[in-house]
Write an enzyme that holds these catalytic residues in place. Sequence first.
Site, PDB file in Angstrom:
ATOM      1  N   SER A  50      -4.579   8.770  -9.836  1.00  0.00           N
ATOM      2  CA  SER A  50      -3.146   8.874  -9.575  1.00  0.00           C
ATOM      3  C   SER A  50      -2.633  10.288  -9.810  1.00  0.00           C
ATOM      4  O   SER A  50      -3.048  10.969 -10.744  1.00  0.00           O
ATOM      5  CB  SER A  50      -2.370   7.932 -10.491  1.00  0.00           C
ATOM      6  OG  SER A  50      -2.478   6.605 -10.074  1.00  0.00           O
TER       7      SER A  50
ATOM      8  N   ASP B 183       7.365   8.207  -5.660  1.00  0.00           N
ATOM      9  CA  ASP B 183       6.476   8.345  -6.818  1.00  0.00           C
ATOM     10  C   ASP B 183       5.910   9.768  -6.844  1.00  0.00           C
ATOM     11  O   ASP B 183       4.747  10.015  -6.518  1.00  0.00           O
ATOM     12  CB  ASP B 183       5.368   7.303  -6.743  1.00  0.00           C
ATOM     13  CG  ASP B 183       4.511   7.286  -7.990  1.00  0.00           C
ATOM     14  OD1 ASP B 183       4.914   7.879  -9.009  1.00  0.00           O
ATOM     15  OD2 ASP B 183       3.417   6.683  -7.946  1.00  0.00           O
TER      16      ASP B 183
ATOM     17  N   HIS C 155       4.788   8.069 -11.935  1.00  0.00           N
ATOM     18  CA  HIS C 155       4.349   6.994 -12.834  1.00  0.00           C
ATOM     19  C   HIS C 155       3.365   7.488 -13.897  1.00  0.00           C
ATOM     20  O   HIS C 155       3.091   6.774 -14.863  1.00  0.00           O
ATOM     21  CB  HIS C 155       3.768   5.814 -12.038  1.00  0.00           C
ATOM     22  CG  HIS C 155       2.385   6.004 -11.528  1.00  0.00           C
ATOM     23  ND1 HIS C 155       2.112   6.401 -10.239  1.00  0.00           N
ATOM     24  CD2 HIS C 155       1.197   5.835 -12.122  1.00  0.00           C
ATOM     25  CE1 HIS C 155       0.806   6.462 -10.079  1.00  0.00           C
ATOM     26  NE2 HIS C 155       0.227   6.131 -11.217  1.00  0.00           N
TER      27      HIS C 155
END
Length: 261
Positions: free
Chosen positions: A217, A118, A70
């Site tokens: 992230s 992811d 992402h």
Amino acid sequence: MIFNILHLPFVVLLFAGCALASSNRIVGGEETKIENYPYIVQVEMYNSGNWNQGCGANIILRNWVVSAAHCFEGWTYRPEHRRIRAGSTYRNEGGYVHYVDFERNHPEYGVIATFDADINVVKLTTPLVWSPSIQRGTIVPQGYVLPDNTPVVHAGWGNTTPGGSPSRVLRHVEIYKVNNSLCTDRYNQLPGPNVSPNMICAGLLDIGGRDACQRDSGGPLYAGNVIVGIVSWGHGCANARYPGISTKVSSYTNWIIQNAR
């Protein structure tokens, strides 16, 4: 090319661009230095004429890092709008900058569940140079199951409070692996993304106060010095009831080895 899986890095995903999946920083931790985590790098994003750290990644080879899918997608995304900064304790400064050639997001990203798979591998245009602050990480073997309640560590430059500001200095925090079925049951009470078997939940269950957050992230979840997870998403940051969620690297170790070449 054959890689020794004991010398590949790890990643994690918590992205600021999603209302529910919004844990990209280190909450409740303390400052550290890059020499303690020489496998982590900053992912900087180009926007409106400026470069700014927005995710993390993990070194696996001189020309390759592993991160969260992402962090490398979206209608404005282009490889030339991403670069990594390696070997620096400090956000957006110091160390060595390397630009992105291309990324390979996992083909099953978002298919089974919104943030399932992811994970990606990212090729750099120039090779990293090993030093005490720049080293390749170790990734967990394919199929390894991390026991519940194992101590794990997040590291990154993300926000230090939910909705707050990122840290100028690399930070780390210790939490514990949470049972996946329990985590799944709790997230099923919420609208939005579901927890899949390809995810690791971690936090201080029913206590909260420690977590990754926005801008963390793509960074690591470590067990010892082994990368077992890639920061991905969560319900806020450091929530007592809903642990933070990372991509389970052991579901994708073989894919990483086959595609980082």
